[in-house]
Design a protein around this motif. Structure first.
Motif, PDB file in Angstrom:
ATOM      1  N   MET A  75      34.965  12.507 -37.309  1.00 34.05           N
ATOM      2  CA  MET A  75      34.897  11.129 -36.929  1.00 34.05           C
ATOM      3  C   MET A  75      35.400  10.332 -38.099  1.00 34.05           C
ATOM      4  O   MET A  75      36.389   9.750 -37.928  1.00 34.05           O
ATOM      5  N   PRO A  76      34.774  10.275 -39.290  1.00 42.00           N
ATOM      6  CA  PRO A  76      35.527   9.390 -40.513  1.00 42.00           C
ATOM      7  C   PRO A  76      36.706  10.153 -40.838  1.00 42.00           C
ATOM      8  O   PRO A  76      36.829  11.096 -40.976  1.00 42.00           O
ATOM      9  N   PHE A  93      27.143  16.389 -43.625  1.00 44.49           N
ATOM     10  CA  PHE A  93      27.979  15.036 -43.538  1.00 44.49           C
ATOM     11  C   PHE A  93      27.698  14.054 -44.347  1.00 44.49           C
ATOM     12  O   PHE A  93      28.510  13.397 -45.360  1.00 44.49           O
ATOM     13  N   ALA A  94      26.471  13.747 -44.738  1.00 42.15           N
ATOM     14  CA  ALA A  94      25.857  12.653 -45.726  1.00 42.15           C
ATOM     15  C   ALA A  94      26.137  13.214 -47.084  1.00 42.15           C
ATOM     16  O   ALA A  94      26.592  12.370 -48.054  1.00 42.15           O
ATOM     17  N   ILE A 147      34.005  12.732 -50.568  1.00 39.44           N
ATOM     18  CA  ILE A 147      34.857  13.776 -49.903  1.00 39.44           C
ATOM     19  C   ILE A 147      35.040  13.285 -48.486  1.00 39.44           C
ATOM     20  O   ILE A 147      33.920  13.263 -47.722  1.00 39.44           O
ATOM     21  N   THR A 148      36.238  12.928 -48.150  1.00 37.53           N
ATOM     22  CA  THR A 148      36.359  12.253 -46.654  1.00 37.53           C
ATOM     23  C   THR A 148      37.488  12.876 -45.931  1.00 37.53           C
ATOM     24  O   THR A 148      38.037  12.464 -45.121  1.00 37.53           O
ATOM     25  N   ALA A 149      37.529  14.347 -46.394  1.00 33.72           N
ATOM     26  CA  ALA A 149      38.765  15.091 -45.603  1.00 33.72           C
ATOM     27  C   ALA A 149      38.242  15.213 -44.179  1.00 33.72           C
ATOM     28  O   ALA A 149      37.353  15.621 -43.532  1.00 33.72           O
ATOM     29  N   LEU A 193      34.693  16.424 -41.835  1.00 33.47           N
ATOM     30  CA  LEU A 193      33.912  15.462 -41.385  1.00 33.47           C
ATOM     31  C   LEU A 193      33.873  15.668 -39.912  1.00 33.47           C
ATOM     32  O   LEU A 193      32.861  15.323 -39.167  1.00 33.47           O
ATOM     33  N   ILE A 194      34.902  15.497 -39.401  1.00 33.00           N
ATOM     34  CA  ILE A 194      35.114  15.527 -37.857  1.00 33.00           C
ATOM     35  C   ILE A 194      34.493  16.695 -37.123  1.00 33.00           C
ATOM     36  O   ILE A 194      33.723  16.428 -36.171  1.00 33.00           O
TER      37      ILE A 194
END
Length: 469
Positions: free
Chosen positions: A1-2, A236-237, A244-246, A250-251
Motif C-alpha cells: 500500500m505505501p 510492515f511496522a 524502508i519503503t520499497a 510493503l504492498i
C-alpha cells in the motif's frame, strides 16, 4: 500500500540531502514526468470539494441506475464474482469468492481506512488532538454526537422488534469526506476554527466508529487468523520505522495482513487502520514532511477517486420502484436512521458542546459563535460511507431491511447536508460582510494616525518658536 520517500521518525533529512534515496527503491504515483494531466487529476482528487463531488456522482448514478428498467444489469454487476475459488496455504484457507460489491466494501475500502489510520495517528501525535485541553470540547462533542443518535435510533426502531436494534450504530458515524466537501463549497469566509472543530470531531468519530465495527460487528472471531495478521503488520511496522519503503515489500505485506484479518472475522478494513497506525509521524516541534503525511498525499487520490466512489456506487443502489418511498420509510428502521442522523447528531453535538460551556470551565473557541456550532452539528449528520458500511454489517446489503437502511442513510445525509448548507451559507455571508468592513477600516485608521502625527509636529514647531532651547 505505501510507497515513496520516507523521513525518519525522529529527524527529517537535511534540505537537499538525497543520499537515502539511492538506497530506497520506491514507486511514485502521479509523478510529474508521467504526464501533466495525471498530476492535475491527482491534485484535484486531493481537494475536499472534488473528492466529495466524485462520491456524490457515484451515489447518484447508482440510485438512478437501480431504478431504471435496466436495473438488472446493475444487480448482476454488483453480484458478479470475479474469482470463485479459495487460496489454500498449508492448513490455512482464504476465501476469495467475493462479489464486486464485497470486494469494494472489504477490499477497496481498506485503502480509505488506511488514510483514516494515518490521519488519526498524526492528529493524536502532532495535530489538534495532541493537547487535551484544546481538543476536549470537540472530542466530547463527538462522543455525544455518537451516543445520542444511537439512542434516538433505538427508541424509534424498537417498534420493529429486537432484531432491529442491531443497527444502533448506523446513524452514529459521520462521513468526513462529504462533510468537509460541503463546508469547503459554502464556507469560504467561515473562520478556520470551524473547520478545525469539524475535523477534530470527525477524527474522534472515525476512531470510535472503527472500535464499534471491530467490537460489535464481528460475528465470529478466529484467533489463529487474527494472530497470523500480526506477523505481516509487525514486519510492515519494522520496515517503515527503518525508512524502508520499497513498494514491492510493503504492498505484499499489506495484502497478506488484509487476507488474515478478512478471515479472522473482524471486518477486513480494520487491517488498513492497523497498518496506518504503524507509519511514523514527526514530533510536533520538528519541521519537514513525515512519512505519514507523504503516504496520505500519495494514496488519497486513490481513495477519493477509486475506493470510496466504487464503494458508494455498489452500496447506494436502492430500488424504490418495487416498494415506493412510502413503504420504505414506513419501516421503523429507516425512520430510526433518518431521525438519528438529522436530529440525533444535532442534539448530540450541539447539546454536548453547550452543556460543557455552561457547566464546566471548557470554552468554545473565541472565533466561533453558537450558530456556527449548530451548522457543524448539522454537517455531522452526513453519515454516508461508514453508516452504509455499518448498515451492511448489521443487516446485509441485499436484505429488505438492508435496502431500507441504505435509503434512510441517503435521505438522512441529504437532509442534514441541506440544513447545514442553509445555516452555514447565512453565517458565511455574515462573515463576508465583516471581512469587507474590516478591509475598509485600516485606511481610515491610518488617516487618523497621520493626522495625530501632523498635530504633534505642529505643536512641537510652535513650542520651538516660543522657546528655541
Amino acid at each position: 500500500m505505501p510507497n515513496g520517500p520516507a523521513h525518519d521518525h525522529d529527524q527529517p533529512p537535511a534540505h537537499g540531502d538525497r543520499s537515502h534515496e539511492s538506497h530506497t527503491p520506491r514507486l511514485v504515483l502521479f509523478r510529474a514526468g508521467e504526464g501533466r494531466d495525471r498530476v492535475v487529476i491527482a491534485d484535484a482528487l486531493r481537494t475536499e470539494t472534488v473528492g466529495g463531488a466524485v462520491l456524490l456522482v457515484a451515489a447518484v448514478v447508482a440510485v438512478v441506475w437501480a431504478n431504471l428498467p435496466v436495473r438488472q444489469v446493475y444487480e448482476d454487476l454488483r453480484e458478479f464474482v470475479p474469482y470463485a475459488g479459495s487460496l489454500v496455504v498449508g492448513p490455512l484457507e482464504f476465501g476469495l469468492d467475493l462479489s464486486l460489491a464485497k470486494w469494494a466494501a472489504d477490499g477497496l475500502l481498506a485503502i480509505f481506512f488506511f488514510i483514516v489510520g494515518l490521519e488519526l495517528k498524526r492528529e493524536f501525535l502532532a495535530g489538534s488532538l495532541r493537547r487535551p485541553s484544546q481538543a476536549a470540547v470537540p472530542m466530547i462533542a463527538a462522543v455525544g454526537g455518537m451516543a445520542v443518535p444511537a439512542l434516538f435510533y433505538t427508541l424509534v426502531a424498537a417498534r420493529a422488534g429486537s432484531d432491529a436494534l442491531v443497527g444502533w450504530a448506523i446513524p452514529a458515524a459521520t462521513d468526513i469526506a462529504f462533510a468537509l466537501a460541503v463546508l469547503a463549497v459554502i464556507g469560504s469566509n467561515l473562520p478556520g476554527a470551524l473547520r478545525a472543530f469539524l475535523l477534530t470531531l470527525a477524527v474522534v468519530d472515525d476512531l470510535l466508529a472503527i472500535i464499534i465495527i471491530a467490537v460489535f460487528y464481528t460475528s465470529e472471531l478466529r484467533i489463529e487468523y487474527l494472530a497470523g495478521a500480526l506477523v505481516p503488520i509487525l514486519v510492515f511496522a519494522l520496515l517503515v520505522q527503518r525508512r524502508i519503503t520499497a513498494w514491492y515489500l510493503l504492498i505484499p505485506l499489506a495484502l497478506i495482513a488484509w487476507l488474515f484479518v478478512h478471515e479472522s472475522g473482524v471486518h477486513a478494513t480494520i487491517a488498513g487502520v492497523l497498518l496506518g497506525f504503524t507509519v511514523p509521524v514527526l514530533r510536533p516541534e520538528q519541521d519537514g514532511d513525515c512519512l505519514a503525511s507523504h503516504l496520505e498525499h500519495v494514496w488519497r487520490p486513490v481513495s477519493a477517486g477509486l475506493a470510496i466512489p466504487l464503494y458508494a456506487f455498489f452500496a447506494a443502489g436502492v430500488n424504490f420502484t418495487e416498494e415506493g418511498l412510502g413503504q420504505v420509510f414506513a419501516d421503523p428502521v429507516a425512520q430510526g436512521v433518518v431521525v438519528g442522523l438529522v436530529l440525533g447528531k444535532v442534539v448530540g453535538v450541539f447539546g454536548t458542546t453547550w452543556l460543557l460551556a455552561k457547566f464546566t470551565r471548557a470554552e468554545l473557541d473565541r472565533d466561533l459563535a453558537w450558530p456556527d456550532v449548530l451548522g457543524v452539528a448539522l454537517l455531522a449528520g452526513i453519515g454516508f460511507t461508514v453508516s452504509l458500511l455499518i448498515g451492511e454489517l448489521a443487516f446485509g446489503a441485499e436484505s429488505e431491511t438492508g435496502q431500507h437502511v441504505t435509503a434512510g442513510v441517503l435521505f438522512g445525509s441529504l437532509i442534514s447536508a441541506i440544513l447545514a448548507s442553509l445555516v452555514l451559507a447565512r453565517r458565511n455571508r455574515g462573515y463576508k460582510r465583516i471581512a469587507e468592513r474590516d478591509d475598509a477600516v485600516p485606511p481610515a485608521r491610518e488617516q487618523v494616525r497621520e493626522g495625530e502625527e501632523k498635530a504633534r509636529e505642529k505643536i512641537h514647531e510652535e513650542a520651538e518658536r516660543v522657546d528655541p532651547r
